[in-house]
Design an enzyme around this catalytic site. Structure first.
Site, PDB file in Angstrom:
ATOM      1  N   ARG A 107      10.127  -4.298   6.058  1.00  0.00           N
ATOM      2  CA  ARG A 107      10.743  -3.048   5.899  1.00  0.00           C
ATOM      3  C   ARG A 107      12.225  -3.376   6.288  1.00  0.00           C
ATOM      4  O   ARG A 107      12.617  -3.793   7.283  1.00  0.00           O
ATOM      5  CB  ARG A 107      10.039  -2.316   7.121  1.00  0.00           C
ATOM      6  N   HIS A 134       8.558   3.245  -0.989  1.00  0.00           N
ATOM      7  CA  HIS A 134       7.621   3.123  -0.087  1.00  0.00           C
ATOM      8  C   HIS A 134       6.256   2.976  -0.692  1.00  0.00           C
ATOM      9  O   HIS A 134       5.273   3.864  -0.771  1.00  0.00           O
ATOM     10  CB  HIS A 134       7.695   4.213   0.786  1.00  0.00           C
ATOM     11  N   GLN A 137       2.958   3.356   1.257  1.00  0.00           N
ATOM     12  CA  GLN A 137       2.460   4.750   1.463  1.00  0.00           C
ATOM     13  C   GLN A 137       1.857   5.559   0.178  1.00  0.00           C
ATOM     14  O   GLN A 137       0.933   6.038   0.181  1.00  0.00           O
ATOM     15  CB  GLN A 137       3.855   5.554   1.693  1.00  0.00           C
ATOM     16  N   ASP A 228       7.871  15.507   3.313  1.00  0.00           N
ATOM     17  CA  ASP A 228       8.169  14.339   4.193  1.00  0.00           C
ATOM     18  C   ASP A 228       9.506  15.114   4.781  1.00  0.00           C
ATOM     19  O   ASP A 228      10.055  16.025   4.414  1.00  0.00           O
ATOM     20  CB  ASP A 228       8.600  12.997   3.169  1.00  0.00           C
ATOM     21  N   CYS A 269       3.621  11.767   4.973  1.00  0.00           N
ATOM     22  CA  CYS A 269       3.395  10.423   5.492  1.00  0.00           C
ATOM     23  C   CYS A 269       3.365  10.087   7.015  1.00  0.00           C
ATOM     24  O   CYS A 269       3.075   8.993   7.431  1.00  0.00           O
ATOM     25  CB  CYS A 269       4.652   9.690   4.524  1.00  0.00           C
ATOM     26  N   ARG A 297      -3.578   4.203   5.173  1.00  0.00           N
ATOM     27  CA  ARG A 297      -2.777   3.042   5.158  1.00  0.00           C
ATOM     28  C   ARG A 297      -3.313   1.816   5.657  1.00  0.00           C
ATOM     29  O   ARG A 297      -2.913   0.716   5.005  1.00  0.00           O
ATOM     30  CB  ARG A 297      -1.477   3.495   6.266  1.00  0.00           C
TER      31      ARG A 297
HETATM   32  N1   CP Z   1       4.681   6.602   7.314  1.00  0.00           N
HETATM   33  C1   CP Z   1       5.134   5.525   7.713  1.00  0.00           C
HETATM   34  O1   CP Z   1       5.794   4.556   6.978  1.00  0.00           O
HETATM   35  O2   CP Z   1       5.055   5.663   8.860  1.00  0.00           O
HETATM   36  P1   CP Z   1       5.940   4.500   9.879  1.00  0.00           P
HETATM   37  O3   CP Z   1       7.340   4.707   9.722  1.00  0.00           O
HETATM   38  O4   CP Z   1       5.570   4.814  11.304  1.00  0.00           O
HETATM   39  O5   CP Z   1       5.576   3.088   9.393  1.00  0.00           O
END
Ligand code: CP
Length: 313
Positions: A107, A134, A137, A228, A269, A297
């Site tokens: 990430r 992402h 997701q 989002d 998300c 997820r």
């Molecule tokens: N949706 C998502 O990526 O959540 P986090 O930022 O908690 O990983």
């Protein structure tokens, strides 16, 4: 390129890095994990590095749990605790990590940094979120929609900021031929060239991609309304300006569901800024399927790991 185990080295930086058939296979495996549990230990003896520059709850824990359930081990690496913070180049970090672990789940702030890791990594790299994409997701999103719709015939409205989550969802819907309409102020739309590219993919797959500034038009007759946050991680300086641009028009409300299909569901998300992009009442209503979505997820991450490491059979 062949990895040491004899399987082809693949990376998953964006949805379009996999074919529709490959993604369908990953979703199918995720559903088997959800239904039947985690039998066998396909990642036994394998180690995953989770290299994170940003906070995370769902992605960090779902990937960690997935690796453990598949019999592997996880090393969580916040970038703040690596020599990266003292200036060690990513290209060196990528080559060193490749000698220690079997997959890198990263990430990062910049997608270009992830691409640099890929250029130097000799193990699979999975995008756990960048400024642009992402894809993990979107895998969970489409698996959740498929389950609730009981197949591939459904329509989606995405309301709000056209960031990484929106881009990955649009790519996923386009590949699967799922009609999706994005409602956002025009200045936040994806770049015109990208929209055109995804429209062509959608059209080839029998779907339709539309962008509008009208949330009500987007939500008309859909099965899923997705949103989002308006201000993603790293955009805090734009907070006031963004709220002015998005509110109140783009907040998902119970009233917006009046134009959707009767059983339409709410998706997000997470994490959620209640009262900004969505009313609290929607989040807590029976329309909300956000916790099934969050659960997916873990199953889609497990299936993705098994696929990318050639351990699906
Ligand atoms: N949706 C998502 O990526 O959540 P986090 O930022 O908690 O990983």
């Amino acid at each position: 390129m062949r990895a040491s185990g004899g399987w082809a080295l693949r990376h998953f930086l964006q949805v379009l890095d996999a074919s529709r058939d490959e993604l369908a296979g990953i979703i199918d495996l995720a559903k088997r994990f959800r239904r039947g549990g985690y039998v066998g230990q396909p990642l036994r003896g394998k180690v995953a590095a989770l290299l994170f520059e940003k906070p995370s709850t769902r992605t960090r824990v779902s990937f960690s749990s997935a690796v453990l359930r598949l019999g592997g081990d996880v090393i969580y690496l916040p970038s703040s605790e690596l020599q990266l913070v003292r200036g060690e180049p990513l290209k060196d970090t990528a080559r060193v990590l490749s000698r220690y672990v079997d997959v890198i789940v990263a990430r990062l702030n910049l997608h270009s940094s992830l691409e640099e890791i890929v250029n130097y990594s000799s193990v699979p790299v999975i995008n756990a979120l960048t400024n642009l994409h992402h894809p993990c997701q979107a895998l969970a999103d489409i698996a959740t929609m498929h389950e609730y719709a009981g197949g591939w015939r459904f329509k989606v409205a995405y309301i709000g900021d056209c960031g990484n989550v929106c881009r990955s969802l649009v790519q996923m819907c386009a590949l699967f031929g799922i009609p999706i309409t994005v409602a956002s102020p025009k200045k936040y739309w994806l770049p015109a060239g990208e929209i055109q590219q995804y429209k062509e993919i959608a059209s080839l797959a029998g779907g339709l991609l539309e962008f509008t500034e009208d949330p009500k038009a987007a939500a008309a007759d859909v099965d899923f309304i997705y949103t989002d946050v308006f201000v993603s991680m790293g955009m805090e300086a734009e907070y006031e300006a963004r709220l002015r641009d998005f509110l109140p028009r783009y907040r998902v409300t119970m009233k917006l569901f009046d134009v959707a299909r009767p059983g339409a569901k709410f998706m997000h998300c997470m994490p959620i800024k209640r009262g900004e992009e969505v009313e609290e009442e929607v989040v807590e209503s029976s329309r909300s399927i956000i916790f099934d979505q969050a659960e997916y997820r873990m199953h889609t991450s497990a299936a993705l790991l098994a696929w990318i490491m050639g351990r699906t059979s």
